[in-house]
Design an enzyme around this catalytic site. Structure first.
Site, short mmCIF file in Angstrom:
data_model
loop_
_atom_site.label_atom_id
_atom_site.label_comp_id
_atom_site.label_asym_id
_atom_site.label_seq_id
_atom_site.Cartn_x
_atom_site.Cartn_y
_atom_site.Cartn_z
N LYS A 64 1.05 -1.39 -0.03
CA LYS A 64 0.04 -0.21 0.17
C LYS A 64 0.27 1.31 0.37
O LYS A 64 0.20 2.20 -0.56
CB LYS A 64 -1.03 0.28 1.18
CG LYS A 64 -0.25 0.04 2.61
CD LYS A 64 0.05 -1.95 3.04
CE LYS A 64 0.19 -2.00 4.06
NZ LYS A 64 -0.32 -3.07 5.32
N VAL A 106 -5.52 -2.95 0.17
CA VAL A 106 -6.30 -2.53 1.24
C VAL A 106 -6.72 -3.37 1.96
O VAL A 106 -8.30 -3.82 0.73
CB VAL A 106 -6.96 -1.26 0.47
CG1 VAL A 106 -8.35 -0.24 1.21
CG2 VAL A 106 -6.70 -0.12 -0.54
N ILE A 160 -10.64 -8.25 2.68
CA ILE A 160 -12.16 -7.77 1.78
C ILE A 160 -11.64 -7.20 0.53
O ILE A 160 -10.43 -6.50 0.07
CB ILE A 160 -12.03 -6.43 2.63
CG1 ILE A 160 -12.58 -6.49 4.28
CG2 ILE A 160 -14.03 -5.74 2.22
CD1 ILE A 160 -12.35 -5.89 4.92
N GLU A 208 2.54 -3.23 11.19
CA GLU A 208 3.84 -2.79 10.14
C GLU A 208 5.39 -3.37 10.64
O GLU A 208 5.73 -3.21 12.08
CB GLU A 208 3.60 -1.82 9.17
CG GLU A 208 2.63 -1.21 8.96
CD GLU A 208 2.76 -2.35 7.68
OE1 GLU A 208 3.25 -1.98 6.81
OE2 GLU A 208 1.35 -2.80 7.43
N ASP A 213 -0.79 3.44 7.40
CA ASP A 213 -0.79 2.61 7.19
C ASP A 213 -2.32 3.38 7.03
O ASP A 213 -2.73 2.71 5.53
CB ASP A 213 -1.45 1.49 7.52
CG ASP A 213 -1.12 0.31 6.75
OD1 ASP A 213 -0.69 -0.43 6.55
OD2 ASP A 213 -2.54 -0.41 8.12
N LYS A 260 -3.73 3.48 2.43
CA LYS A 260 -5.23 3.08 1.85
C LYS A 260 -6.65 3.93 1.95
O LYS A 260 -6.76 3.66 0.80
CB LYS A 260 -5.61 1.91 3.32
CG LYS A 260 -4.34 1.03 3.47
CD LYS A 260 -5.00 0.74 4.97
CE LYS A 260 -3.48 -1.29 5.17
NZ LYS A 260 -4.13 -1.55 6.73
N GLY A 319 -2.63 -10.39 8.04
CA GLY A 319 -2.41 -11.88 8.55
C GLY A 319 -2.00 -12.41 6.94
O GLY A 319 -2.45 -12.16 6.06
N1 HSE Z 1 -0.35 -3.97 9.52
C1 HSE Z 1 -1.82 -4.06 8.49
C2 HSE Z 1 -2.77 -4.04 9.54
C3 HSE Z 1 -1.63 -5.26 8.25
O1 HSE Z 1 -2.33 -3.66 10.85
O2 HSE Z 1 -3.92 -3.79 9.29
C4 HSE Z 1 -2.20 -5.07 6.84
O3 HSE Z 1 -2.02 -3.80 5.87
#
Ligand code: HSE
Length: 426
Positions: free
Chosen positions: A107, A134, A138, A192, A203, A207, A304
């Site tokens: 991303k 993203v 899903i 991350e 993060d 997205k 995951g």
């Molecule tokens: N570090 C991100 C989260 C991983 O916790 O959603 C998935 O993008």
């Protein structure tokens, strides 16, 4: 059956390992659905422990991910290394320039370089795909790009960071401190590599910027996303929110206001009976409000190995079936320059928490600062947590609330920055 789609995977960490395992375990089903096998012919990983932990069958193990872009026996490069520049970006440029399809879960790279890479893919006549970037498992990008493509989208919002949702849920349910819960999320492989990206909202901002580009046909504009994280929040915020009929969530929001698009990531109070309030733990949720379909809600695992691998393999299957879509729904050259609207002008009710030395003595000063900025007070509590004054307001502009908080901070000693969260009504 037609010739296999030949795949090279760069990076055998959490997602890379999951992707290779999924392609092997469900190989027959995938081949049947594509009318051709999807075969991993080479993997690239420098970390020997990572490489040893993945069964990649007959695929060749390489040291150098960039070599995947040069190989004539590879049709698609899958980049699961991460980082918005460096090897990941170089690999993307070389693969797309060399007329190979390119699939990524990255991303950060798409948020920083999405338009450049989409243009490169179109120039070479190949597909750039990043469903896994993203909301993990899903399929929200596909839903917006394809199934909802006839609609004018008003707003896309939701819970886009599993680590933060995991922390906020555990804080609410156990009252445990932030640092302990973050360590747990890291051990589970949700966070991350640099978890500040999770807890500071970066993060989720990546997205949100990608979703805004798809939803509104605009260039990805990460700088326009007003971003705040959750590191200043404490269990008491969830306790008081619950008392008032709300729940605290880190939301990403991309909204067409008519005067421009607002993009923001911030912790917010959402009504306890709203669909996203009930999305807990590592789960993500995305809500799309659009003109003809009205509201659609998507929920699933946002992080995951397995859910993210599911999204990566979904992209590979689409490519095996023919690919050829525009990464952002329209030709990349036609994406418009984003016209950001000013987030500070948005109005809502707010939840505020101040930490003065003498909470009871501070009440009058806090009330006066809010009054002076034209921010109506709905509730004020000085007994919910030691050393805290908590206020909920009536509807006020973000700029006025910011000014009131700055004025309180300038007029009395506070431990830390005031906590400020919108109370959302959607
Ligand atoms: N570090 C991100 C989260 C991983 O916790 O959603 C998935 O993008």
């Amino acid at each position: 059956m037609s010739a296999p789609l030949r795949v090279g995977v760069a990076g055998l960490g959490t997602i890379g390992g999951g992707t290779v395992r999924l392609l092997r375990e469900n190989a027959d089903l995938i081949a049947a659905r594509c009318g051709r096998p999807v075969t991993v012919v080479a993997v690239a990983e420098r970390d020997k422990d990572h490489a040893a932990s993945v069964d990649f069958g007959d695929a060749e193990l390489l040291d150098d991910g960039l070599a995947l872009a040069e190989r004539p026996d590879i049709d698609v490069v899958v980049e699961l290394i991460g980082g918005h520049g460096g090897i990941a970006l170089e690999l993307a440029r070389r693969a797309l320039g060399g007329e190979k399809h390119f699939v990524t879960a990255n991303k950060a790279m798409i948020a920083h370089h999405g338009q450049e890479l989409a243009l490169a893919a179109e120039k070479s006549g190949v597909t750039l795909a990043f469903e896994a970037a993203v909301a993990g498992g899903i399929p929200i990008l596909k839903a917006i790009r394809e199934s909802l493509a006839g609609n004018r989208i008003r707003r896309v919002y939701g819970i886009f960071n599993g680590t933060c949702n995991y922390i906020l849920t555990a804080m609410r349910d156990s009252g445990r401190p932030f640092a302990d819960i973050l360590a747990e999320a890291q051990a589970l492989g949700y966070a991350e590599a640099d978890p500040t990206f999770d807890v500071d909202g970066v993060d989720a901002a990546h997205k949100t910027a990608i979703l805004a580009a798809l939803a509104f046909g605009q260039r990805v504009d990460l700088d326009a996303v007003r971003t705040a994280g959750i590191r200043d929040l404490a269990p008491v915020d969830q306790v008081v929110a619950a008392e008032l009929g709300y729940c605290v969530k880190l939301l990403g929001v991309a909204e067409d206001t008519g005067a421009g698009v607002v993009t923001r990531v911030e912790p917010c109070l959402v009504a306890a009976d709203s669909p996203i309030a009930r999305v807990d733990g590592v789960f993500n949720a995305v809500v799309v409000d659009a003109d003809f379909v009205d509201r659609t809600v998507y929920q699933g695992r946002g992080a995951g190995a397995e859910p993210t691998a599911s999204a990566v393999v979904g992209d590979l299957i689409d490519i095996a079936r023919g690919g050829g879509w525009h990464a952002f729904g329209v030709p990349a050259g036609r994406l418009e320059q984003a016209k950001p609207a000013e987030t500070a002008l948005l109005s809502s009710a707010y939840y505020l928490r101040f930490a003065p030395n003498d909470p009871r003595g501070a009440i009058a000063g806090i009330a006066a600062a809010l009054n002076e900025a034209g921010v109506p007070v709905a509730n004020m509590f000085s007994d919910r947590a030691p050393g805290s004054v908590i206020v909920t307001t009536g509807t006020a502009q973000g700029a006025a609330v910011e000014q009131a908080c700055a004025s309180v901070a300038g007029s009395m000693a506070l431990a830390g920055t005031p906590v400020r969260m919108r109370i959302e009504e959607f």
